[in-house]
Scaffold this motif. Structure first.
Motif, PDB file in Angstrom:
ATOM      1  N   UNK A 282       0.829  -1.203   0.000  1.00  0.00           N
ATOM      2  CA  UNK A 282       0.000   0.000   0.000  1.00  0.00           C
ATOM      3  C   UNK A 282       0.866   1.256   0.000  1.00  0.00           C
ATOM      4  N   UNK A 283       0.481   2.219  -0.847  1.00  0.00           N
ATOM      5  CA  UNK A 283       1.076   3.552  -0.835  1.00  0.00           C
ATOM      6  C   UNK A 283       0.051   4.499  -0.217  1.00  0.00           C
ATOM      7  N   UNK A 284       0.291   4.908   1.029  1.00  0.00           N
ATOM      8  CA  UNK A 284      -0.665   5.769   1.725  1.00  0.00           C
ATOM      9  C   UNK A 284      -0.662   7.148   1.078  1.00  0.00           C
ATOM     10  N   UNK A 285      -1.842   7.632   0.726  1.00  0.00           N
ATOM     11  CA  UNK A 285      -1.990   8.935   0.064  1.00  0.00           C
ATOM     12  C   UNK A 285      -2.266  10.054   1.069  1.00  0.00           C
ATOM     13  N   UNK A 286      -3.197   9.806   2.002  1.00  0.00           N
ATOM     14  CA  UNK A 286      -3.560  10.832   2.977  1.00  0.00           C
ATOM     15  C   UNK A 286      -4.222  10.176   4.171  1.00  0.00           C
TER      16      UNK A 286
ATOM     17  N   UNK B  45      -6.529   7.018   2.965  1.00  0.00           N
ATOM     18  CA  UNK B  45      -6.632   6.616   1.563  1.00  0.00           C
ATOM     19  C   UNK B  45      -5.283   6.101   1.100  1.00  0.00           C
ATOM     20  N   UNK B  46      -5.315   5.166   0.146  1.00  0.00           N
ATOM     21  CA  UNK B  46      -4.074   4.562  -0.336  1.00  0.00           C
ATOM     22  C   UNK B  46      -4.317   3.902  -1.684  1.00  0.00           C
ATOM     23  N   UNK B  47      -3.222   3.663  -2.389  1.00  0.00           N
ATOM     24  CA  UNK B  47      -3.247   2.880  -3.622  1.00  0.00           C
ATOM     25  C   UNK B  47      -2.469   1.599  -3.392  1.00  0.00           C
ATOM     26  N   UNK B  48      -2.957   0.517  -3.976  1.00  0.00           N
ATOM     27  CA  UNK B  48      -2.247  -0.760  -3.889  1.00  0.00           C
ATOM     28  C   UNK B  48      -1.395  -0.922  -5.145  1.00  0.00           C
ATOM     29  N   UNK B  49      -1.402  -2.095  -5.746  1.00  0.00           N
ATOM     30  CA  UNK B  49      -0.531  -2.347  -6.896  1.00  0.00           C
ATOM     31  C   UNK B  49      -0.910  -1.507  -8.108  1.00  0.00           C
ATOM     32  N   UNK B  50      -2.173  -1.111  -8.197  1.00  0.00           N
ATOM     33  CA  UNK B  50      -2.650  -0.328  -9.335  1.00  0.00           C
ATOM     34  C   UNK B  50      -2.727   1.147  -8.940  1.00  0.00           C
ATOM     35  N   UNK B  51      -1.794   1.986  -9.407  1.00  0.00           N
ATOM     36  CA  UNK B  51      -1.806   3.397  -9.000  1.00  0.00           C
ATOM     37  C   UNK B  51      -2.934   4.203  -9.621  1.00  0.00           C
ATOM     38  N   UNK B  52      -3.678   3.622 -10.572  1.00  0.00           N
ATOM     39  CA  UNK B  52      -4.787   4.353 -11.184  1.00  0.00           C
ATOM     40  C   UNK B  52      -6.038   4.322 -10.312  1.00  0.00           C
ATOM     41  N   UNK B  53      -5.978   3.601  -9.198  1.00  0.00           N
ATOM     42  CA  UNK B  53      -7.104   3.541  -8.276  1.00  0.00           C
ATOM     43  C   UNK B  53      -6.675   4.039  -6.894  1.00  0.00           C
ATOM     44  N   UNK B  54      -7.591   4.722  -6.216  1.00  0.00           N
ATOM     45  CA  UNK B  54      -7.365   5.176  -4.848  1.00  0.00           C
ATOM     46  C   UNK B  54      -8.529   4.670  -4.005  1.00  0.00           C
ATOM     47  N   UNK B  55      -8.215   3.976  -2.926  1.00  0.00           N
ATOM     48  CA  UNK B  55      -9.251   3.394  -2.076  1.00  0.00           C
ATOM     49  C   UNK B  55      -9.166   3.947  -0.657  1.00  0.00           C
ATOM     50  N   UNK B  56     -10.243   3.746   0.084  1.00  0.00           N
ATOM     51  CA  UNK B  56     -10.338   4.211   1.465  1.00  0.00           C
ATOM     52  C   UNK B  56     -10.253   3.003   2.391  1.00  0.00           C
TER      53      UNK B  56
END
Length: 698
Positions: free
Chosen positions: A354-358, A369-380
């Motif tokens: 996971x790449x934590x966004x905020x 919020x973070x993105x996993x292997x697919x950086x085109x998606x952002x999940x909560x």
């Protein structure tokens, strides 16, 4: 919306099809009510304050902005500047704050300060003019706000209104340069910090930022279209020059003052004050290579370092941290194992995937919020007893609000235009909130690509209905391409303009290169000292790799367009790679990095004094004699972020070198692209006609 209205006019009228979408959600402590802002329709620019009763599912208007204050808004200069920094183009109620028990909400409208009783709906005018950022204390007894660069306190019980500090100078200082309670330009533009004061949890004191801009260079913005208009002089901290001097003080409602110990830091990145622990401040050095979190003692202003980290390039700032959990654990985001990881009480609670966004909310648990292997998606996601749970379930880009127990999800996807807004209770959907955005009438058809040896994420859009038998297509790259922003996201709204451009007869390619977020610290640091080299190389690589898979792309007719960093990239492309790019539209481009602000520019290039070669390599002025392709410069004359001096200097250098080009100045326009329907439509049509002419396309 009538059938006769063009897509471009619809886009301008609806503010890119975002009007009517609910936003700015607040959940009551008992989890029974959600407050939010929303315009009455997808073409109404004025937001009102709404309430959702989760028990009944009923939405109701709490504050009708049009009814409360009809007519055009008159904003104080500080509020106009705040909205420009936030890229806020709507009107009405654009922000609000609530007390701890959800008894009252405060907001400003046309500069006037109002309160609304959330139980009976009574609206009271508290201040009749020029009130900025009003916020009640947790007890709901007092409201703080900024006026004339001073912090004032309104006592809701007695009706008194007192200047707590500031205004008319202090200790013999020039009041024009001193402000209390306002975030400085760099904080608002580059550090995602829009606030300049913070209430204590007990509501008896305020931690206040003091700014002194006396050493900051003064730059002038004239209005050549209206020469009788006074020049607007602003304090602009260009790379290598002095920043605003920032300090903090605790101010008690009893008149007491305690100044916070000043360390050797340059930037105040974040402030947090909650019941979980003492006030926290996050600070950075001028070169942004070290970052520290300190706890502050309100009694004497002393600070205690809780965490420090350093990096050979820079330390990233993450919104929402540092913070305390309700039981006193420190929450931060730090790089570890190749990822931006959520750290709670010194322990990494997110996996490296996971790449934590905020960080969205911190209470007993953490919402983020973070993105996993697919950086085109952002999940909560939320933490739960040491584990992590994903709350958003569908593909797309999700924005979270509220807390971990009651969460509001705004979900943008390829399946619909506009957001789908749902309210979750303990992770389960219990209600929805109406979104009234306008249907754009265009359904983008992006072809998702992972291209080149670096696995660049890209999207290719062709004219709807195109068949290979129709022949090769001229190519138009439509990037942002720089740090902090992505274009390739799984949201229909992200590709509306690109699809419209494709429908004009282009193969439109959108690619995110190195430096863009969502792929980890190492990916982001690839651009250190090499903005021009790396970001341009990735656009070229994406183009060639895509053309290898899609022979319908005509590499003999390639154009590029962009705004801001995308404008810089467009000008860079035609100046340095005329063998690849045959025409470029550069909107509001940075052309000389010594003219851009300290925090952004010095992060990547150092200072002009220490790294003159880096500034020369990454700026465009010296490249003017090399122009061989067509270049259209577009710039707003009122831009206070990327000043029009950037385009003027490049244009002058091109003229001196005998290089033909086109320069389109936009009178009265700021860094935000023009919002008026006539201007917005004709600016885009002008670009398309110009590109087609330069590429030799009918």
């Amino acid at each position: 919306m009538t059938a006769e209205l063009s897509f471009l006019r619809q886009q301008a009228r609806t503010q890119r099809f975002t009007l009517g979408a609910p936003k700015e959600f607040r959940v009551s402590p008992d989890g029974a009510t959600v407050l939010f802002l929303r315009a009455a329709s997808g073409t109404d620019r004025r937001n009102s304050l709404w309430s959702l009763d989760l028990g009944t599912g009923t939405e109701s208007v709490v504050v009708d902005a049009a009814e409360l204050l009809p007519g055009e808004e008159e904003l104080p200069p500080e509020e106009r500047a705040r909205r420009e920094r936030a890229r806020e183009t709507s009107g009405g109620v654009v922000g609000y704050a609530v007390d701890g028990e959800f008894r009252i909400a405060t907001f400003s409208l046309s500069g006037k300060l109002f309160t609304v009783d959330l139980a009976d709906g009574t609206i009271t005018t508290l201040v009749d003019g020029a009130a900025i950022d009003p916020r009640p204390n947790a007890a709901g007894t007092h409201v703080a706000y900024v006026r004339d660069r001073g912090l004032r306190i309104a006592d809701l019980g007695t009706g008194s209104d007192t200047l707590l500090i500031g205004e008319d100078g202090e200790d013999g200082e020039d009041g024009e340069d001193i402000a209390w309670g306002l975030a400085e330009f760099i904080a608002a533009e580059e550090m995602n910090r829009a606030r300049g004061y913070w209430w204590s949890p007990d509501g008896r004191a305020v931690l206040v930022e003091r700014t002194d801009r006396s050493a900051v260079p003064r730059w002038n913005i004239a209005d050549p279209a209206n020469p009788d208009t006074p020049v607007d002089t602003v304090a602009y901290p260009a790379a290598g020059s002095s920043n605003v001097d920032v300090s903090l003080s605790f101010l008690g409602l009893d008149g007491s003052r305690v100044d916070v110990e000043r360390g050797d830091w340059e930037y105040l990145a974040a402030v947090h004050w909650s019941v979980g622990g003492p006030p926290l401040i996050a600070v950075q050095s001028r070169d942004q290579k070290w970052y520290e979190i300190h706890a502050v003692d309100p009694a004497d202003g002393s600070t205690r370092r809780l965490h420090a980290e350093d990096d050979e390039h820079w330390i990233d700032l993450t919104a929402g941290v540092p913070a305390w959990t309700a039981d006193g654990r420190l929450v931060r985001v730090s790089p570890a194992d190749g990822s931006h990881r959520l750290i709670v009480d010194g322990v990494a609670v997110t996996d490296p995937v996971l790449q934590v966004r905020s960080v969205l909310h911190v209470g007993e648990e953490v919402l983020f919020s973070a993105s996993a292997a697919d950086p085109t998606q952002i999940h909560v996601y939320r933490t739960s007893g040491g584990s992590v749970e994903r709350l958003s379930t569908s593909d797309g880009v999700h924005i979270g609000s509220g807390g971990t127990e009651v969460t509001v999800l705004s979900s943008w996807s390829l399946e619909r235009s506009g957001p789908e807004v749902s309210v979750l209770s303990d992770g389960k959907a219990v209600a929805g909130i109406t979104s009234s955005t306008v249907d754009p009438g265009i359904v983008p058809e992006p072809r998702w690509l992972t291209v080149g040896e670096r696995g660049l994420r890209a999207a290719l859009l062709l004219p709807r209905g195109y068949e290979p038998a129709d022949g090769p297509l001229p190519v138009l790259l439509d990037p942002y391409g720089g740090p902090h922003a992505q274009r390739v996201l799984q949201s229909r709204n992200a590709f509306l303009t690109s699809q419209w451009l494709a429908d004009q007869g282009f193969a439109v390619l959108v690619a995110d290169g190195r430096g863009t977020p969502g792929r980890g610290p190492a990916w982001e640091r690839e651009i250190a000292g090499a903005l021009a080299e790396v970001t341009l190389a990735d656009q070229v690589d994406a183009l060639r790799a895509t053309a290898a898979k899609h022979p319908e792309l005509d590499l003999g007719k390639v154009a590029i367009r962009g705004w801001s960093y995308g404008g810089y990239l467009s000008a860079l492309a035609v100046l340095r790679r005329p063998d690849v790019f045959h025409a470029g539209v550069a909107g509001a481009p940075v052309t000389d990095w010594s003219l851009y602000d300290t925090h952004y520019t010095e992060r990547y290039l150092g200072t002009p004094q220490d790294e003159p070669d880096s500034y020369r390599r990454n700026s465009l002025i010296a490249d003017a004699p090399e122009l061989r392709s067509a270049l259209l410069l577009v710039h707003g004359l009122a831009d206070d972020n990327v000043f029009v001096a950037h385009s003027l200097r490049l244009s002058s250098a091109l003229l001196a070198a005998g290089r033909a080009h086109t320069f389109l100045p936009l009178a009265g326009a700021t860094h935000m692209s023009p919002q008026g329907e006539d201007m917005a439509e004709n600016l885009m049509l002008t670009q398309v006609r110009w590109i087609k002419r330069e590429l030799g396309v009918e």
